[in-house]
Write a protein that holds these residues in place. Structure first.
Motif, PDB file in Angstrom:
ATOM      1  N   THR A  17       0.840  -1.077  -0.139  1.00 40.27           N
ATOM      2  CA  THR A  17      -0.034   0.135  -0.082  1.00 40.27           C
ATOM      3  C   THR A  17       0.948   1.185  -0.015  1.00 40.27           C
ATOM      4  N   ALA A  18       2.117   1.124  -0.141  1.00 44.35           N
ATOM      5  CA  ALA A  18       3.093   2.380   0.014  1.00 44.35           C
ATOM      6  C   ALA A  18       2.928   3.553  -0.963  1.00 44.35           C
ATOM      7  N   GLY A  19       2.496   3.171  -2.028  1.00 45.82           N
ATOM      8  CA  GLY A  19       2.211   4.096  -3.318  1.00 45.82           C
ATOM      9  C   GLY A  19       0.760   4.207  -3.523  1.00 45.82           C
ATOM     10  N   LEU A  20      -0.038   3.742  -2.781  1.00 42.86           N
ATOM     11  CA  LEU A  20      -1.571   3.506  -3.192  1.00 42.86           C
ATOM     12  C   LEU A  20      -2.363   4.737  -2.260  1.00 42.86           C
ATOM     13  N   ASP A  21      -3.243   5.197  -3.095  1.00 43.01           N
ATOM     14  CA  ASP A  21      -4.279   6.053  -2.454  1.00 43.01           C
ATOM     15  C   ASP A  21      -5.009   5.521  -1.788  1.00 43.01           C
ATOM     16  N   PRO A  22      -5.842   5.990  -0.495  1.00 46.66           N
ATOM     17  CA  PRO A  22      -6.720   5.466   0.405  1.00 46.66           C
ATOM     18  C   PRO A  22      -7.491   4.278  -0.115  1.00 46.66           C
ATOM     19  N   ILE A  23      -8.306   4.919  -1.197  1.00 43.43           N
ATOM     20  CA  ILE A  23      -9.421   4.046  -1.811  1.00 43.43           C
ATOM     21  C   ILE A  23      -8.666   2.865  -2.389  1.00 43.43           C
ATOM     22  N   SER A  24      -7.620   2.943  -3.367  1.00 44.58           N
ATOM     23  CA  SER A  24      -7.128   1.886  -3.681  1.00 44.58           C
ATOM     24  C   SER A  24      -6.394   0.776  -2.823  1.00 44.58           C
ATOM     25  N   SER A  25      -6.020   1.478  -1.651  1.00 51.00           N
ATOM     26  CA  SER A  25      -5.479   0.505  -0.665  1.00 51.00           C
ATOM     27  C   SER A  25      -6.605  -0.274   0.103  1.00 51.00           C
ATOM     28  N   GLU A  26      -7.719   0.435   0.034  1.00 48.55           N
ATOM     29  CA  GLU A  26      -9.039  -0.411   0.827  1.00 48.55           C
ATOM     30  C   GLU A  26      -9.341  -1.439  -0.155  1.00 48.55           C
ATOM     31  N   ILE A  27      -9.284  -1.277  -1.640  1.00 49.23           N
ATOM     32  CA  ILE A  27      -9.587  -2.087  -2.552  1.00 49.23           C
ATOM     33  C   ILE A  27      -8.634  -3.362  -2.356  1.00 49.23           C
ATOM     34  N   LEU A  28      -7.389  -3.068  -2.097  1.00 51.38           N
ATOM     35  CA  LEU A  28      -6.437  -4.177  -2.101  1.00 51.38           C
ATOM     36  C   LEU A  28      -6.539  -5.007  -0.752  1.00 51.38           C
ATOM     37  N   LYS A  29      -6.865  -4.212   0.255  1.00 50.45           N
ATOM     38  CA  LYS A  29      -6.982  -5.007   1.635  1.00 50.45           C
ATOM     39  C   LYS A  29      -8.299  -5.833   1.687  1.00 50.45           C
ATOM     40  N   SER A  30      -9.411  -5.490   0.997  1.00 45.55           N
ATOM     41  CA  SER A  30     -10.456  -6.263   0.881  1.00 45.55           C
ATOM     42  C   SER A  30     -10.174  -7.424  -0.024  1.00 45.55           C
ATOM     43  N   LYS A  31      -9.260  -7.358  -1.149  1.00 40.22           N
ATOM     44  CA  LYS A  31      -9.092  -8.454  -1.941  1.00 40.22           C
ATOM     45  C   LYS A  31      -8.068  -9.560  -1.157  1.00 40.22           C
ATOM     46  N   ILE A  32      -7.367  -8.761  -0.312  1.00 42.60           N
ATOM     47  CA  ILE A  32      -6.428  -9.572   0.520  1.00 42.60           C
ATOM     48  C   ILE A  32      -7.295 -10.428   1.390  1.00 42.60           C
ATOM     49  N   LEU A  33      -8.373 -10.071   2.101  1.00 41.81           N
ATOM     50  CA  LEU A  33      -9.142 -10.941   2.970  1.00 41.81           C
ATOM     51  C   LEU A  33      -9.948 -11.843   2.216  1.00 41.81           C
ATOM     52  N   LYS A  34     -10.308 -11.323   1.195  1.00 37.96           N
ATOM     53  CA  LYS A  34     -11.040 -12.472   0.071  1.00 37.96           C
ATOM     54  C   LYS A  34     -10.169 -13.673  -0.226  1.00 37.96           C
ATOM     55  N   GLU A  35      -9.210 -13.409  -0.402  1.00 40.98           N
ATOM     56  CA  GLU A  35      -8.322 -14.419  -0.878  1.00 40.98           C
ATOM     57  C   GLU A  35      -8.025 -15.287   0.383  1.00 40.98           C
ATOM     58  N   LYS A  36      -7.729 -14.789   1.354  1.00 38.93           N
ATOM     59  CA  LYS A  36      -7.459 -15.536   2.620  1.00 38.93           C
ATOM     60  C   LYS A  36      -8.483 -16.494   2.881  1.00 38.93           C
ATOM     61  N   LYS A  37      -9.641 -16.052   2.732  1.00 40.17           N
ATOM     62  CA  LYS A  37     -10.925 -17.115   2.944  1.00 40.17           C
ATOM     63  C   LYS A  37     -10.741 -18.357   1.947  1.00 40.17           C
TER      64      LYS A  37
END
Lengths: 235, 414, 255
Positions: free
Chosen positions: A155-175
């Motif tokens: 998330t180092a270079g990502l804007d907050p919205i993009s960060s959130e998208i990535l985080k939810s994607k991470i959680l989704k893949e964890k599942k």
């Protein structure tokens, strides 16, 4: 899933990794933390085969990955700073990787869509901002449904919205039962997505525990404080 | 005085012959004639008679001619030597042999068997004969005032020791060798102690050793001959006062081949010749007082190889075009003179428009000197370093002989 | 691997240097053939040119390309692809494109104006020289990570093989001129691919006769079909040695 055994690596006289042993299971998000220059990226590069360890072994599903390459079909990697051939367009980069990974049938283009990369398909990589490059990196990392995702400062270079998208994607893949390794310096972010924390210091493994265990152990509510406490205990 | 008396002798003999001619008869030899043998016809003939041989193949061993007669071939009669000894042995003056094909002369390591031998005679004419597969072709010894003209001598030599010369002269004087074609022998034309002779319009090609080879043969004139593709080109040695003019030396290629090899030649003129595609156009060793002018040197390896034991040779008004090396020498002492030649490698200028370059030209390159001294360095021919070396040396000469220079090179081809 | 070569080629074609190189060679070759009139002479001039510029351009272009392709290689290394394949694809991509430029720029004019066995040897030599110097460029590139240093090493290599080596050997030959050095000089040529190529072409031209005894010796060796095979075999070794050693270094190195 991944087991690292007595991993040692030095660049010249500088010992970057010293006898690191750790193992990660599936369906977990592991956050790798530690001060700058403690060998987090080097360890990741060793797992990816980009850096070659001096001694020790890395096993994936029980088999050593050293000098192998096929295992990388099971890894999606998002580098800290994505570097791409400057002359190529986004479309060409994505199509090239798809072309190389033709064996994979189920392609996950969720992030391509969410980040709106299609609208920028004809931009040259050299003309992209750091953040956009990160989006391309992220999209590529998740594209081929790998069992392991390695995200270096995602998330180092990502804007907050993009960060959130990535985080939810991470959680989704964890599942979906995937192992996700993330290096990060942002404790709030770690707390949000990670199950376990692996902490490194001066090339050595400091600790590797679940977040709950850390909090319990240090009697702190916030992860940042808990970690700081552990660090200070040492001195 | 000597000449005069010789002339008188000649004229008297001619008058005598003319007198004889009145009674001279012609004997005919052919398959259906009363005479079927040349040998018998010769025995019957009187001095001054003619024997006309009309066609046929004659196998009569060695035929001696000891009286002044003419032996004329009509319809290409063949004299077959059957590889036994010689064919025609002429031991009388005023003999003419004309229009025969002579073939198959024995190769011997003991005697120099020839198709036609002329020994100790004068005024013999050997005309328009064809000699095939002979050891020696036409062999003149101690002869003078003879004429060898229009013959074709073709051998099938494979080794130097197993073959003789096409036209061979030994201790001869005042011989005219003209318009012959010689090939496939050891030497095309060979002169030893042959003087005051005239060699003109011959073609000598494809001989194993030299197209023309002479030694100790002063005062000869060589004009308009062609020497082509001979094993080692043309070699002339130990001779003075010769004139070589309008000859063509070409395609004499090989590790030891020369257009013209001069060894101990002096006071001679080499003029208007063309040297094309020879390994070395002219190679000069121990030669002095030569006048080399108006020759064309084209596409030779070395146009001129001038060893440092040559002196007072003059090279004027020659064209040097497309040669790998223009001039090579093996030492620093240069006692020869170059002037007014055209060099295609010259890149000077002519500001005063007098058609000669304002900057002297040095035809010897540093690399050619190096090759002369260290032969294996030829492996660097045409390499970058050699080009570089030569360019530097040409601007700042320090190794090449300072005095080997053409001070007024021509700007245009002569 | 073919896929990766495809992308490497794609990348090279786009940056136009190879196109400029092709045009440069084409103009020079056509110029030389139309200037002299004598095709054999043109082949000789072309030989000098080929032996000077082809190594230089090959080595500099390949080194620059290698450093500029780091990102590309990094991208690929994270994929399930053998590193050796990535390396060889880069090598083939560069060598093929430069060879294609050479074939277009020199091969086609030679075919049109001076088709001969010598011309064939010239073209073959040029292609080998391209492969050899691209290989050397890659060797220089994998030895050091620093681009400036890598290009420096590459230029030194070129300078060495084009000039310094010959100078040293000439000096040795001159210094030991009292000894029979024919075979030694023959062996020494094998240690420089540029010399090897030059002699190969020269011996098939008339000028071989100039080389006297040494030339006759060379001709007897190089002139036969065995000799030709031997010299091209040696050139092949000159390709393989740097390619294999740099591949080895590359696959054992951190990226």
């Amino acid at each position: 899933m991944i087991a690292i055994e007595n991993l040692c690596k030095s660049y010249g006289k500088l010992k970057v990794l010293q006898q690191v042993s750790v193992s990660f299971g599936t369906g977990k998000v592991v956050s790798i933390i530690g001060p700058n220059g403690t060998g987090k990226t080097t360890m990741i590069k060793c797992i990816l085969g980009m850096a070659l360890p001096d001694s020790g072994d890395i096993k994936m599903n029980g088999a050593s990955v050293l000098k192998q390459h096929a295992y990388r079909s099971q890894i999606g990697y998002m580098p800290q700073i994505g570097r791409y051939p400057e002359n190529m367009k986004i479309r060409q980069v994505i199509e090239m990787v798809k072309d190389i990974r033709k064996d994979v049938k189920a392609i996950d283009e969720e992030l391509v869509g969410l980040y709106g990369l299609e609208q920028m398909y004809d931009k040259r990589m050299g003309a992209l901002s750091g953040g956009t490059k990160q989006k391309v990196s992220a999209a590529l990392a998740f594209m081929f449904n790998p069992q392991v995702l390695i995200l270096d400062e995602p998330t180092a270079g990502l804007d907050p919205i993009s960060s959130e998208i990535l985080k939810s994607k991470i959680l989704k893949e964890k599942k979906n039962g995937k192992l996700i390794l993330i290096t990060s310096h942002i404790m709030s972010e770690v707390e949000e997505v990670a199950d376990e924390v692996m902490c490194m210091m001066d090339g050595k493994l400091k600790f590797h525990e679940t977040i709950a265990a850390i909090k319990k152990h240090t009697h702190e509510e916030r992860l940042g404080r808990a970690i700081a406490k552990i660090m200070n205990e040492e001195d | 005085m000597k000449n005069l008396s010789r002339h008188i002798v000649q004229i008297t003999t001619l008058l005598l012959l003319a007198g004889l001619q009145v009674q001279a008869t012609t004997l005919k030899v052919c398959a259906t004639c009363p005479n079927t043998s040349i040998r018998k016809a010769i025995a019957l003939a009187k001095p001054g008679d003619s024997i006309v041989v009309d066609g046929g193949v004659y196998r009569e061993g060695t035929i001696d001619i000891k009286k002044p007669i003419s032996l004329i071939g009509l319809n290409n009669p063949v004299l077959d030597g059957q590889f036994k000894g010689e064919i025609l042995n002429i031991r009388s003056s005023y003999v003419t042999v004309q229009g025969f094909t002579l073939k198959d002369v024995e190769v011997s390591y003991l005697s120099d068997n020839a198709a036609i031998r002329v020994a100790e005679a004068s005024h013999v004419k050997v005309l328009n004969n064809k000699i095939e597969n002979a050891f020696f072709g036409i062999y003149l010894q101690r002869a003078d005032s003879c004429e060898v003209r229009g013959n074709v001598v073709h051998g099938q030599a494979t080794t130097e020791s197993g073959s003789g010369n096409a036209i061979h002269l030994w201790y001869c004087d005042d011989i005219r060798v003209q318009d012959n074609k010689v090939s496939g022998h050891r030497d095309g034309i060979y002169f030893e102690f042959a003087t005051n002779s005239h060699i003109q319009g011959n073609l000598s090609q494809g001989n194993l050793r030299y197209g023309l080879h002479f030694m100790f043969s002063d005062g000869n004139v060589y004009m308009g001959n062609t020497f082509r593709q001979n094993g080692a080109g043309v070699a002339v040695m130990y001779t003075k006062n010769i004139v070589m003019q309008d000859n063509l030396f070409e395609d004499n290629w090989g590790a030891a081949a020369y257009g013209l090899l001069l060894k101990d030649i002096s006071r001679s003129v080499i003029k208007n010749n063309t040297f094309k595609r020879n390994t070395a156009g002219i190679y000069l060793e121990g030669s002095s007082k030569l006048d080399v002018q108006k020759n064309n040197f084209e596409n030779n390896g070395w146009a001129v190889r001038l060893l440092s034991n040559c002196e007072q040779d003059t090279f004027r008004l020659n064209n040097f075009v497309g040669n790998t090396f223009d001039v090579a020498t093996n030492g620093n002492t240069v006692l020869n003179y170059f002037s007014g030649n055209y060099w295609d490698k010259y890149n000077g200028y002519d500001l005063n428009k007098d058609k000669t370059g304002d900057v002297p030209y040095r035809p010897v390159s540093l690399y050619s000197m190096l090759v002369e001294r260290v032969p294996p360095s030829v492996m660097f021919m045409r390499s970058f370093i050699v080009d570089l070396m030569d360019q530097v040396e040409r601007v700042l000469p320090s190794f090449i002989p300072e005095r080997l220079v053409d001070a007024n090179p021509s700007m245009k081809r002569i | 691997m073919n896929k990766i070569i495809k992308y490497v080629l794609y990348d090279i074609i786009r940056n136009k240097i190879v196109l400029a190189y092709t045009v440069f060679l084409l103009v020079l070759s056509i110029g030389l053939f139309n200037l002299g009139g004598n095709p054999e002479k043109a082949v000789l001039s072309l030989l000098n040119l080929v032996l000077l510029t082809v190594p230089l351009i090959s080595i500099v272009f390949a080194t620059t390309h290698f450093y500029n392709s780091y990102e590309f290689m990094e991208l690929l290394v994270a994929q399930p692809i053998n590193r050796k394949k990535i390396f060889l694809s880069e090598y083939y991509g560069v060598a093929f494109s430069l060879s294609a430029a050479f074939l277009l720029g020199v091969g086609v004019p030679v075919l049109l104006f001076g088709a001969s066995l010598t011309g064939l040897y010239l073209v073959l030599t040029g292609v080998f020289i391209t492969f050899i110097f691209v290989a050397m460029a890659f060797l220089a590139s994998v030895i050091t990570r620093d681009k400036a240093k890598g290009i420096g090493v590459a230029l030194l290599l070129w300078f060495y093989f084009a000039l310094i080596y010959d100078g040293i050997v000439l000096f040795i030959l001159h210094y030991f001129s009292d000894y029979p050095l024919e075979y030694a000089s023959l062996a020494l040529t094998a240690l420089n691919p540029i010399d090897l190529g030059r002699i190969n072409v020269l011996l098939n031209l008339d000028v071989s006769a100039l080389m006297g005894y040494t030339g006759a010796l060379y001709k007897s060796i190089f002139g036969s079909i065995w000799g030709i095979s031997l010299s091209f075999g040696l050139m092949l070794l000159w390709v393989l040695f740097p390619v294999l050693s740099s591949k080895r270094i590359f696959s054992k190195r951190d990226l």
